[in-house]
Scaffold this active site. Structure first.
Site, PDB file in Angstrom:
ATOM      1  N   ARG A  60       0.826  -1.233   0.000  1.00 27.56           N
ATOM      2  CA  ARG A  60       0.000   0.000   0.000  1.00 27.56           C
ATOM      3  C   ARG A  60       0.850   1.268   0.000  1.00 27.56           C
ATOM      4  O   ARG A  60       0.407   2.326   0.434  1.00 27.56           O
ATOM      5  CB  ARG A  60      -0.956   0.026   1.188  1.00 27.56           C
ATOM      6  CG  ARG A  60      -1.950  -1.119   1.156  1.00 27.56           C
ATOM      7  CD  ARG A  60      -3.239  -0.747   1.840  1.00 27.56           C
ATOM      8  NE  ARG A  60      -4.187  -1.826   1.724  1.00 27.56           N
ATOM      9  CZ  ARG A  60      -4.371  -2.763   2.653  1.00 27.56           C
ATOM     10  NH1 ARG A  60      -3.658  -2.739   3.759  1.00 27.56           N
ATOM     11  NH2 ARG A  60      -5.275  -3.690   2.477  1.00 27.56           N
ATOM     12  N   ARG A 104      -2.585  22.428 -13.608  1.00 26.81           N
ATOM     13  CA  ARG A 104      -1.586  21.424 -14.029  1.00 26.81           C
ATOM     14  C   ARG A 104      -1.864  20.916 -15.446  1.00 26.81           C
ATOM     15  O   ARG A 104      -0.943  20.492 -16.143  1.00 26.81           O
ATOM     16  CB  ARG A 104      -1.540  20.256 -13.024  1.00 26.81           C
ATOM     17  CG  ARG A 104      -0.518  19.213 -13.415  1.00 26.81           C
ATOM     18  CD  ARG A 104      -0.179  18.255 -12.311  1.00 26.81           C
ATOM     19  NE  ARG A 104       0.802  17.296 -12.792  1.00 26.81           N
ATOM     20  CZ  ARG A 104       1.431  16.442 -12.010  1.00 26.81           C
ATOM     21  NH1 ARG A 104       1.207  16.423 -10.716  1.00 26.81           N
ATOM     22  NH2 ARG A 104       2.311  15.610 -12.512  1.00 26.81           N
ATOM     23  N   LYS A 158       7.747  23.286 -13.630  1.00 23.30           N
ATOM     24  CA  LYS A 158       6.887  22.153 -13.287  1.00 23.30           C
ATOM     25  C   LYS A 158       6.645  22.084 -11.786  1.00 23.30           C
ATOM     26  O   LYS A 158       5.512  21.834 -11.336  1.00 23.30           O
ATOM     27  CB  LYS A 158       7.493  20.839 -13.800  1.00 23.30           C
ATOM     28  CG  LYS A 158       6.596  19.669 -13.471  1.00 23.30           C
ATOM     29  CD  LYS A 158       6.577  18.592 -14.475  1.00 23.30           C
ATOM     30  CE  LYS A 158       5.471  17.591 -14.113  1.00 23.30           C
ATOM     31  NZ  LYS A 158       5.484  16.417 -14.931  1.00 23.30           N
ATOM     32  N   ASN A 192      -0.188  19.632 -20.309  1.00 24.18           N
ATOM     33  CA  ASN A 192      -0.605  18.717 -21.369  1.00 24.18           C
ATOM     34  C   ASN A 192      -0.631  19.399 -22.735  1.00 24.18           C
ATOM     35  O   ASN A 192      -1.169  18.836 -23.696  1.00 24.18           O
ATOM     36  CB  ASN A 192      -1.982  18.125 -21.061  1.00 24.18           C
ATOM     37  CG  ASN A 192      -1.974  17.341 -19.764  1.00 24.18           C
ATOM     38  OD1 ASN A 192      -0.973  16.711 -19.435  1.00 24.18           O
ATOM     39  ND2 ASN A 192      -3.063  17.407 -19.017  1.00 24.18           N
ATOM     40  N   GLU A 251      -4.031  17.748 -10.604  1.00 28.57           N
ATOM     41  CA  GLU A 251      -4.551  18.192 -11.901  1.00 28.57           C
ATOM     42  C   GLU A 251      -6.051  18.445 -11.897  1.00 28.57           C
ATOM     43  O   GLU A 251      -6.796  17.892 -12.704  1.00 28.57           O
ATOM     44  CB  GLU A 251      -4.173  17.175 -12.995  1.00 28.57           C
ATOM     45  CG  GLU A 251      -4.266  17.767 -14.392  1.00 28.57           C
ATOM     46  CD  GLU A 251      -3.671  16.852 -15.453  1.00 28.57           C
ATOM     47  OE1 GLU A 251      -2.468  16.550 -15.373  1.00 28.57           O
ATOM     48  OE2 GLU A 251      -4.427  16.471 -16.348  1.00 28.57           O
ATOM     49  N   HIS A 267      -0.380  17.405 -25.867  1.00 29.65           N
ATOM     50  CA  HIS A 267      -0.495  15.994 -25.526  1.00 29.65           C
ATOM     51  C   HIS A 267      -1.792  15.347 -26.009  1.00 29.65           C
ATOM     52  O   HIS A 267      -1.808  14.148 -26.294  1.00 29.65           O
ATOM     53  CB  HIS A 267      -0.362  15.798 -24.009  1.00 29.65           C
ATOM     54  CG  HIS A 267       1.062  15.912 -23.526  1.00 29.65           C
ATOM     55  ND1 HIS A 267       1.809  17.066 -23.679  1.00 29.65           N
ATOM     56  CD2 HIS A 267       1.874  15.026 -22.899  1.00 29.65           C
ATOM     57  CE1 HIS A 267       3.016  16.871 -23.154  1.00 29.65           C
ATOM     58  NE2 HIS A 267       3.077  15.648 -22.684  1.00 29.65           N
ATOM     59  N   HIS A 279      -1.158  12.267 -28.112  1.00 34.22           N
ATOM     60  CA  HIS A 279      -1.556  10.900 -27.748  1.00 34.22           C
ATOM     61  C   HIS A 279      -2.330  10.239 -28.885  1.00 34.22           C
ATOM     62  O   HIS A 279      -2.218   9.032 -29.099  1.00 34.22           O
ATOM     63  CB  HIS A 279      -2.406  10.910 -26.469  1.00 34.22           C
ATOM     64  CG  HIS A 279      -1.578  11.068 -25.226  1.00 34.22           C
ATOM     65  ND1 HIS A 279      -2.128  11.307 -23.988  1.00 34.22           N
ATOM     66  CD2 HIS A 279      -0.235  11.014 -25.016  1.00 34.22           C
ATOM     67  CE1 HIS A 279      -1.144  11.395 -23.085  1.00 34.22           C
ATOM     68  NE2 HIS A 279       0.000  11.220 -23.691  1.00 34.22           N
ATOM     69  N   GLU A 299       9.538  18.730 -24.824  1.00 33.71           N
ATOM     70  CA  GLU A 299       8.913  19.040 -23.522  1.00 33.71           C
ATOM     71  C   GLU A 299       9.557  20.286 -22.906  1.00 33.71           C
ATOM     72  O   GLU A 299       8.920  20.988 -22.118  1.00 33.71           O
ATOM     73  CB  GLU A 299       9.020  17.845 -22.566  1.00 33.71           C
ATOM     74  CG  GLU A 299       8.313  16.574 -23.031  1.00 33.71           C
ATOM     75  CD  GLU A 299       6.818  16.531 -22.705  1.00 33.71           C
ATOM     76  OE1 GLU A 299       6.272  17.513 -22.157  1.00 33.71           O
ATOM     77  OE2 GLU A 299       6.183  15.492 -23.010  1.00 33.71           O
ATOM     78  N   HIS A 317       7.144   9.594 -27.880  1.00 29.86           N
ATOM     79  CA  HIS A 317       6.198  10.475 -27.188  1.00 29.86           C
ATOM     80  C   HIS A 317       6.539  11.962 -27.406  1.00 29.86           C
ATOM     81  O   HIS A 317       5.673  12.763 -27.770  1.00 29.86           O
ATOM     82  CB  HIS A 317       6.189  10.145 -25.692  1.00 29.86           C
ATOM     83  CG  HIS A 317       5.392  11.101 -24.871  1.00 29.86           C
ATOM     84  ND1 HIS A 317       4.016  11.159 -24.934  1.00 29.86           N
ATOM     85  CD2 HIS A 317       5.771  12.065 -23.987  1.00 29.86           C
ATOM     86  CE1 HIS A 317       3.575  12.110 -24.116  1.00 29.86           C
ATOM     87  NE2 HIS A 317       4.631  12.665 -23.528  1.00 29.86           N
ATOM     88  N   LYS A 360       3.244  11.684 -11.251  1.00 30.49           N
ATOM     89  CA  LYS A 360       2.335  10.885 -12.090  1.00 30.49           C
ATOM     90  C   LYS A 360       3.010   9.552 -12.352  1.00 30.49           C
ATOM     91  O   LYS A 360       4.124   9.505 -12.886  1.00 30.49           O
ATOM     92  CB  LYS A 360       2.062  11.590 -13.414  1.00 30.49           C
ATOM     93  CG  LYS A 360       0.991  12.653 -13.313  1.00 30.49           C
ATOM     94  CD  LYS A 360       0.593  13.154 -14.684  1.00 30.49           C
ATOM     95  CE  LYS A 360      -0.448  14.245 -14.577  1.00 30.49           C
ATOM     96  NZ  LYS A 360      -0.761  14.848 -15.897  1.00 30.49           N
TER      97      LYS A 360
HETATM   98  N1  GLY Z   1       3.323  15.334 -17.849  1.00 29.98           N
HETATM   99  C1  GLY Z   1       2.364  16.227 -17.382  1.00 29.98           C
HETATM  100  C2  GLY Z   1       2.241  16.270 -15.901  1.00 29.98           C
HETATM  101  O1  GLY Z   1       3.076  15.744 -15.203  1.00 29.98           O
HETATM  102  O2  GLY Z   1       1.289  16.832 -15.398  1.00 29.98           O
END
Ligand code: GLY
Length: 382
Positions: free
Chosen positions: A133, A253, A239, A257, A249, A260, A264, A197, A278, A155
């Site tokens: 956990r 946040r 970031k 994206n 998010e 993205h 994607h 990025e 990517h 993430k």
């Molecule tokens: N890659 C986008 C984020 O970490 O929110």
């Protein structure tokens, strides 16, 4: 302060803080961090056992040095080596990784160390979030993309048949070690993909950084370590600030994206593999976002031109040439986009822009504008 920077006592290391209260952590940026990872990790480790997870591209280059440095601190070090590539982020491999680590006889103070790019960071972070956990983990990102994006912000996750990163958790690391020297062994195409990025941070809200990249991006790509450190530092600071404001998010946040949602969809069409990395998909996706913004009257076509000019100068692709897009349809791309995590109340939330450094979030009701952008990329026109 979120994202504040201090010079470490060692002048070669800069420290940024991701300010998340008790879940806050440092990002250390510098050269030679791999060699010193034992002494750098030691202060944050809750126990004496660590499991280093890496892949078969990175392990031959750095695993011995990482293990030696950790053992130099009298730590009990175990290792797991996964196959390199996006395919590793599957349910089957996640299960295998968890079983392998459990078979080592771990306890709650055992710390996982992700040594690799985004794939290793994502699957190791998710294993850390899930095992017993939740056990601690540390990120040692070895690609530019992982250093400026995926290793920071918590993430973690794996891919499913329904799309990328659809199963996962927000789970913050204890520490991030971004060693810019490891970028010297990165395949040029991977480095460029990560650079997309970096450009993203300029486009979101830092026009001055975008201008700096226009002047210094080529040097960065060609190996200038000072430029790399500045770019990694600026990107991580941006970031860290956004993550500290909106960890899960629920709002701001999502600006990260940019490119993205389109990207994607392109990755889905190309099979998430070597055909289109990517970062390359994000590069094209950012151009698509600027074209859509221009079609919607939000910014000028010159912004898109300027972005394309810069990305072409450093060698990043900005269109679909050579990807087999002749066989794709705008409908299929739009269908991929609507499966994205950024869908709210059935509407896709796009990152649009009023200019370079002026991104914002919005749904798009004008379906014709969206389809005209998709069609223009599919036909190679404007
Ligand atoms: N890659 C986008 C984020 O970490 O929110």
């Amino acid at each position: 302060m979120p994202g504040t920077s201090t010079k470490d006592q060692n002048p070669q290391i800069e420290t940024l803080r991701v300010d998340l209260g008790t879940r806050g952590y440092d990002i250390l940026i510098g050269s030679d961090l791999i060699e010193r990872c034992g002494s750098l990790c030691w202060p944050v480790l809750p126990g004496k056992t660590v499991v280093v997870v890496s892949d078969d591209n990175v392990a031959p280059l750095y695993l011995d040095r990482v293990v030696a440095s950790l053992e130099g601190q009298d730590l009990d070090v175990k290792t797991v080596i996964l196959q390199a590539g996006e395919g590793t982020k599957s349910f089957a491999n996640f299960q295998k990784l968890c079983e392998t680590i459990l078979a080592m006889g771990i306890e709650r103070k055992t710390t996982l160390i992700a040594l690799g790019g985004g794939v290793i960071g994502d699957i190791t972070g998710y294993a850390a979030a899930s095992l017993l956990r939740g056990i601690p983990f540390i990120q040692i990102p070895t690609t530019l993309l992982a250093q400026v994006d995926s290793s920071v912000g918590g993430k973690t996750g794996i891919n499913t048949a329904h799309g990328k990163n659809l199963v996962g958790a927000f789970y913050q690391p204890l520490l991030v070690l971004a060693d810019t020297e490891v970028l010297n062994t990165l395949e040029p195409r991977q480095l460029l993909a990560g650079y997309a990025e970096v450009v993203k941070y300029g486009l979101i809200d830092d026009f001055a950084f975008f201008q700096w990249l226009e002047s210094n991006g080529k040097a960065l790509i060609n190996g200038d370590d000072a430029a790399r450190r500045y770019a990694v530092h600026t990107s991580c600071a941006a970031k860290a600030k956004i993550v500290a404001e909106d960890e899960k998010e629920t709002g701001r946040r999502a600006l990260l994206n940019l490119g993205h949602t389109f990207g994607h969809a392109l990755e889905a069409e190309t099979g998430y593999g070597d055909k289109l990395f990517h970062g390359e998909a994000v590069a094209i996706g950012m151009v698509m976002a600027y074209r859509l913004s221009a079609r919607l009257g939000l910014c000028t076509g010159q912004d898109e031109e300027r972005l394309i000019r810069h990305m072409a100068e450093v060698g990043l692709r900005t269109d679909l040439k050579g990807l087999g897009a002749e066989d794709w349809t705008a409908e299929a791309l739009a269908a991929h986009m609507s499966k994205d995590k950024k869908v709210t109340d059935g509407k896709i939330i796009f990152v649009l822009a009023k200019g370079i450094g002026e991104a914002f979030l919005s749904s798009v009701d004008d379906r014709d504008a969206l389809f005209s952008v998709l069609d223009s990329f599919l036909s190679g026109s404007k």
